[in-house]
Design a protein around this motif. Sequence first.
Motif: not given
Length: 372
Positions: A13, A16, A77, A81, A84
């Motif tokens: 976490n 990231l 998470i 993701v 992103l």
Amino acid sequence: MTLCSFVLLSAINTGLLLFLIRKRGWVSSEGLCAMYLLAMVVTDNLEVFVRAYWWPETLPLGPDEINLRIYPTMVHIAGIVALLVGLHVADPRPRSISRLLGRNELRTLARIGGCLVVIGAIMYGTVLYLVGATTLGAHALDTIWNGERSVAGFWYRGIDIMLVGALLLFVSLRGYWRAIAAAAAVAFPVLMTHNKGGLEKSLLWAAFVCYAYQKRQFRAFFRAATTWMIWVPVAVLLVILTVGAKNYYLANGGSVNATESLMSGLDSVRARYSADGLYRGYSQMVTYMRNGSAEYFQGRLLSYTLTGWVPGFIYQNKPNHPTHDTGYMIYSDHHSYASDASAFTLVGLAYSDFGVVSVVSYLLVGGLVLGR
């Protein structure tokens, strides 16, 4: 095994979020948000690990505090993701927003800054007129908050726009006009807003504007040893004192005690960045919704996000923020106030509508929009 899983998930976490900041730059909406999330995650997870390992009895749920965060961290998470991926698809090679401006461009920037100050002042003054308030500080917003809540957002955005305008004037002017703009940038949020301190917003946005338009000077300032030894600690102390002084004044009125202001400011920081702060509230909310102790919002958060910017005196019968009176699913002692809008955090807001489905879909689309 549970402790090892927690450490692994926390590391993923954190990594990231660091990657997001590095890839997109901290001077971006997604980079700034990631910095807040990083502070929230690191302060919570580190304190929970230390206390769970050595003093588990000091945590609200004892050793189960670790379990409270396992699934919510997996959801977090997945959300980062998705964000992103959306950002990368829409903008695979992000460019720096910093610009080196010539003399004519600086004059244009100064005019833009002046216009923003005027626009913000008109918004601010409009609210004062609508509620019949005559003061600039807390008492005026007391009138708004207690009787005319529908214009509170217009009030705050007016102050924000004035602040941005003052900071643009700060980087584009010279001499005593620059000093006046700097004083205004500090005064607007500190004196005119009702909650928190205001100084933290001035300093943060000043860093953004200086990085964008005076990057060379900005980097030189933060590479100097005296900056980290003197100015950064002083700034942090002043922010905490300002937050505490406003808290103390709003609660008690009259004179402000420095020691009590410092303690009050530290309490405000702990309420956001500690093992009983924002990340724990997010984790508890996800857990409660997952096990059926609290209901999902079924799209109400998305609807409010898309319409929340419209002032209440234009959008008649505008619904209250969906997170009002939800403290029972956020706070460890389950207290709840009807006027209190809880902070669910970025991933928590997305989760509250439809669970993991809304986390992935909302943040993926959000990344596409931000990247574009």
